[in-house]
Design a protein around this motif. Sequence first.
Motif, PDB file in Angstrom:
ATOM      1  N   ARG A   1      -7.203 -11.811 -10.996  1.00 44.52           N
ATOM      2  CA  ARG A   1      -5.899 -12.647 -10.792  1.00 44.52           C
ATOM      3  C   ARG A   1      -5.404 -11.959  -9.274  1.00 44.52           C
ATOM      4  O   ARG A   1      -5.419 -11.070  -9.166  1.00 44.52           O
TER       5      ARG A   1
ATOM      6  N   ARG B   1       0.763 -15.458 -10.594  1.00 41.21           N
ATOM      7  CA  ARG B   1      -0.545 -15.295 -10.080  1.00 41.21           C
ATOM      8  C   ARG B   1      -1.591 -16.428 -10.460  1.00 41.21           C
ATOM      9  O   ARG B   1      -1.236 -17.157 -11.538  1.00 41.21           O
ATOM     10  N   ARG B   2      -2.336 -16.289  -9.605  1.00 44.09           N
ATOM     11  CA  ARG B   2      -3.504 -17.398  -9.991  1.00 44.09           C
ATOM     12  C   ARG B   2      -4.878 -16.526 -10.138  1.00 44.09           C
ATOM     13  O   ARG B   2      -4.894 -15.513  -9.856  1.00 44.09           O
ATOM     14  N   THR B   3      -5.941 -17.482 -10.742  1.00 41.90           N
ATOM     15  CA  THR B   3      -7.365 -16.725 -10.626  1.00 41.90           C
ATOM     16  C   THR B   3      -7.938 -17.017  -9.314  1.00 41.90           C
ATOM     17  O   THR B   3      -7.773 -17.739  -8.417  1.00 41.90           O
TER      18      THR B   3
END
Length: 195
Positions: free
Chosen positions: A113, A124-126
């Motif tokens: 993340r 947040r993103r991957t």
Amino acid sequence: MVVGGGIAGIQSALDLADSGIKVYLVERGPAVGGRMAALDKTFPTTDCAMCIISPKLSAVSRHPNIEILTLSELVALDGTAGDFRATVRRRPRYVDPLRCTACGECAAACPIRVPSEFDYGLSRRTAIYRPYPQAVPNLYAIDRRGRAPCRDACPIHQRASGYVALVAQGRFQEEFRVINMDNPFPGICGRFCFH
């Protein structure tokens, strides 16, 4: 060539392409849309930003005279008016665009993340991601920063992803050098070392 895939670049590319000119739309990010794609409303009319840009995203992705070059930057421009030669550097997406169906299974499985640039770091993103749901092109990209988590978890920090990529390309001499940089005895992996 139109440099920048924001709303102005998209509209310029559409205008040129509708006039019968072949257009290369160069964008440094993984998708076109720019800052307008991240807005809720526009000033001064408070119109819905996505309502304005969505039809343009659809048109630019389907136009036969427009080729979108994402993750690309203009590094040199030579020549004179009417006869230019452009040098464009493309960064890898690390996802095969011919095989990606944008199903999202890769993002769901990714454990890494990071702050989302699209949301200005508020969410947040991957590490494998699509910038926003309506992104054009509708493809995922891997944001590679530093070393791979599998390499950090390995006791000898083996370059497994590089090794696997070279094997898949049939570059066996190079993969042998890569595997032997960190592990002079690769035959022990799986037999003695279970990491």
